[in-house]
Design an enzyme around this catalytic site. Structure first.
Site, PDB file in Angstrom:
ATOM      1  N   SER A 103       0.816  -1.223   0.000  1.00 32.58           N
ATOM      2  CA  SER A 103       0.000   0.000   0.000  1.00 32.58           C
ATOM      3  C   SER A 103       0.846   1.268   0.000  1.00 32.58           C
ATOM      4  CB  SER A 103      -0.957   0.010   1.180  1.00 32.58           C
ATOM      5  OG  SER A 103      -0.224  -0.167   2.374  1.00 32.58           O
ATOM      6  N   CYS A 104       2.118   1.171   0.369  1.00 28.96           N
ATOM      7  CA  CYS A 104       2.918   2.398   0.266  1.00 28.96           C
ATOM      8  C   CYS A 104       4.019   2.270  -0.770  1.00 28.96           C
ATOM      9  CB  CYS A 104       3.449   2.830   1.627  1.00 28.96           C
ATOM     10  SG  CYS A 104       4.300   1.581   2.532  1.00 28.96           S
ATOM     11  N   VAL A 105       3.883   1.324  -1.701  1.00 23.94           N
ATOM     12  CA  VAL A 105       4.847   1.207  -2.800  1.00 23.94           C
ATOM     13  C   VAL A 105       4.756   2.455  -3.668  1.00 23.94           C
ATOM     14  CG1 VAL A 105       5.388  -0.009  -4.931  1.00 23.94           C
ATOM     15  CG2 VAL A 105       4.893  -1.294  -2.878  1.00 23.94           C
TER      16      VAL A 105
END
Ligand SMILES: Cc1cc2nc3c(=O)[nH]c(=O)nc-3n(C[C@H](O)[C@H](O)[C@H](O)COP(=O)(O)OP(=O)(O)OC[C@H]3O[C@@H](n4cnc5c(N)ncnc54)[C@H](O)[C@@H]3O)c2cc1C
Lengths: 105, 412
Positions: A103-105
């Protein structure tokens, strides 16, 4: 693959400094990475989440989302941000020796 | 007679109905398509409405006109799915049983997930452009807005069409420049991501473009609440951004029936096998399009590539064969960058968007990860393709469901 040395442990990491093999991880490495990401000391509250993430990863081979942590009462988001400021899940995963969460790529 | 039920007649469900209608043995199988709405919206067109490039009539057609002959169409809301008894229940309590269920209920914005968002400013100086109502009222606002702080704000990932917020921001820069009032508008792009976009190389490129266009990037901003009395958004770690006009992309979630039926994750998306598109819980349930909890982008192009895979796997399933066809996460998105130009990115589960050319016979070559005019024409031509080719279950010549590496400058 680059390597990094924490104390007297040498481990394999990716370009962003995430451990590539979660089994090479130990608590000293966690302490060292924490300092690198500007968390001077890991308190029991920090460890609660780190342990939870490691357990989750071992069972599901995946990382939970922040929303999952909130919805399942693991930790309120506000606390998460005060424990691991700026990108909490990314920091916590790095310290826990786990891959960068999607989700924070 | 056995029965395939398709839930949702949006992009993915309509494509599936058209594909299966051509394939299935009609003597033994029937197809039922269900949707609560009468109108099919071309959602990519919502981006252009606030700037007066498209109007409502350009993005709507009756859903019925895309239902192939021989497919039963029911226009009703679905209440619940009972996977144990292989049945769904409609809003009027009518029950329909199925042998195979295809879930294609999409993703929608849920503004209530953000404290204060639907407050006193909602639809006055706080808007969305992910719904038809939102995008039309934002268009009305922009006609007369005299300038100030424009904040485009993205609540949390994943959202459908992850590039749309950036495109909106680029187009705003172009729109206000054209109106001769760019100097009166201060534009900020506020995102929970660490950069402009989810994928690294593209993120750098797009980040530079924001800078060139004099747009402030506010990264790592996880919104906690909106104060519409003070016109401020707050993050969980107490950062704040002031606005005069807020364009918000709220949390995206699957439909409420997914949760009600016990089929969803924390965002009401359905856990799905990333390659076969079969539900992880129930063998006779398949998921296609935005409704699936997958790491592929939520986009129309992706729904179309998935449908090409799923069509084969449904046939395999019917014939009791292994589900051989594998989805690779392929996505192909145009990114409008304003002033008549656009980018094109093409990627999958394993390969991030890189530079190069995208060779399409007749239409191409488009340039990848690089601004060009032809990409912009490609984006506008997509609407015609959508209505006339994609929804009817045909393929676009030269564009394959599996990503091709031809023309790409891959480093690894
Ligand atoms: C502003 C914007 C710009 C976009 N730009 C692009 C772009 O440039 N390129 C691109 O490829 N994609 C783009 N997209 C994304 C694209 O529109 C979606 O990814 C695509 O429509 C997904 O298809 P779907 O069938 O999964 O969902 P949808 O098309 O949304 O369809 C879901 C359907 O299910 C129905 N439904 C849901 N719940 C129920 C229920 N309980 N009972 C009955 N019916 C139900 C709904 O009525 C709806 O018709 C954009 C989207 C937006 C909002």
């Amino acid at each position: 693959m680059p390597t990094a040395t924490f104390g007297n442990h040498q481990v394999e990491v990716n370009d962003e400094g995430f451990l590539t093999d979660p089994t090479q991880w130990n608590k000293e490495i966690a302490d060292a990475i924490a300092k690198e990401v500007n968390i001077p000391e890991l308190t029991p509250k920090h460890w609660e989440l780190i342990d939870y993430l490691r357990k989750y990863y071992t069972e599901k081979n995946d990382m939970p989302s922040i929303r999952f942590l909130k919805k399942n009462g693991i930790i309120p988001i506000k606390d998460l941000y005060s424990l691991f400021p700026d990108g909490p899940l990314k920091k916590a995963s790095k310290i826990a020796g786990l891959p960068k969460p999607y989700s924070c790529v | 007679m056995k029965k395939i039920v398709i839930l949702g007649a949006g992009t993915a469900g309509t494509i599936m109905a058209n594909k299966l209608a051509k394939k299935i043995d009609r003597n033994n199988w029937s197809i039922t398509l269900i949707d609560k709405h009468e109108t099919h919206y071309y959602q990519p067109g919502f981006l252009f409405i606030p700037f007066g490039i498209y109007s409502k009539k350009d993005v709507i057609k009756p859903k019925k006109s895309f239902v192939p002959s021989g497919v039963e169409y029911i226009q009703k809301s679905v209440n619940i799915i009972n996977p144990e008894s292989n049945e769904i229940e409609l809003a009027d309590n009518q029950k329909i049983s199925y042998d195979i269920l295809i879930i294609a209920t999409g993703s929608q914005i849920v503004p209530d997930e953000i404290e204060g968002l639907k407050g006193v400013g909602w639809q006055k100086n706080v808007f969305d452009f992910y719904t038809i109502e939102g995008t039309i009222s934002l268009g009305e606002k922009l006609k007369t807005w005299e300038g100030g702080k424009l904040v485009v704000h993205l609540a949390e990932m994943p959202i459908k069409c992850p590039v749309a917020p950036l495109e909106f921001t680029f187009l705003s820069d172009w729109f206000f420049t054209k109106k001769g009032m760019r100097d009166k508008v201060d534009i900020s792009f506020v995102t929970p991501l660490s950069g402009a976009f989810t994928k690294e190389q593209a993120s750098k490129k797009l980040g530079n473009l924001l800078q060139e266009k004099n747009i402030n990037l506010v990264p790592d901003f996880a919104v906690e609440k909106v104060d519409e009395e003070k016109n401020v958004i707050y993050s969980y770690d107490d950062k704040q951004v002031e606005y005069d006009l807020l364009v918000s992309i709220p949390t995206n979630m699957g439909d409420a029936i997914i949760e009600r039926s016990g089929l969803g994750d924390e965002l009401r998306f359905v856990p799905t096998d990333p390659q076969t598109l079969q539900s992880l819980k129930h063998k006779n349930i398949f998921v296609v399009g935005d409704a699936a909890a997958l790491k592929s982008s939520k986009a129309g192009s992706v729904a179309h590539f998935q449908a090409e895979i799923l069509e084969h796997n449904i046939m395999h399933f019917i014939n009791n064969e292994p589900l051989q066809e594998k989805f690779d996460g392929h996505a192909n998105c145009f990114i409008e960058s304003g002033h008549g130009k656009a980018f094109l990115i093409d990627f999958n589960y394993d390969t991030e968007p890189v530079a190069g050319t995208f060779p399409v016979p007749v239409l191409g070559p488009f340039s990848l990860l690089k601004e060009s005019r032809i990409n912009h024409w490609g984006k506008l031509a997509f609407r015609w393709m959508y209505w006339n080719v994609l929804l009817k279950g045909f393929s676009i010549p030269g564009i394959k469901s599996k990503m091709s590496k031809i023309g790409k400058k891959l480093t690894k």
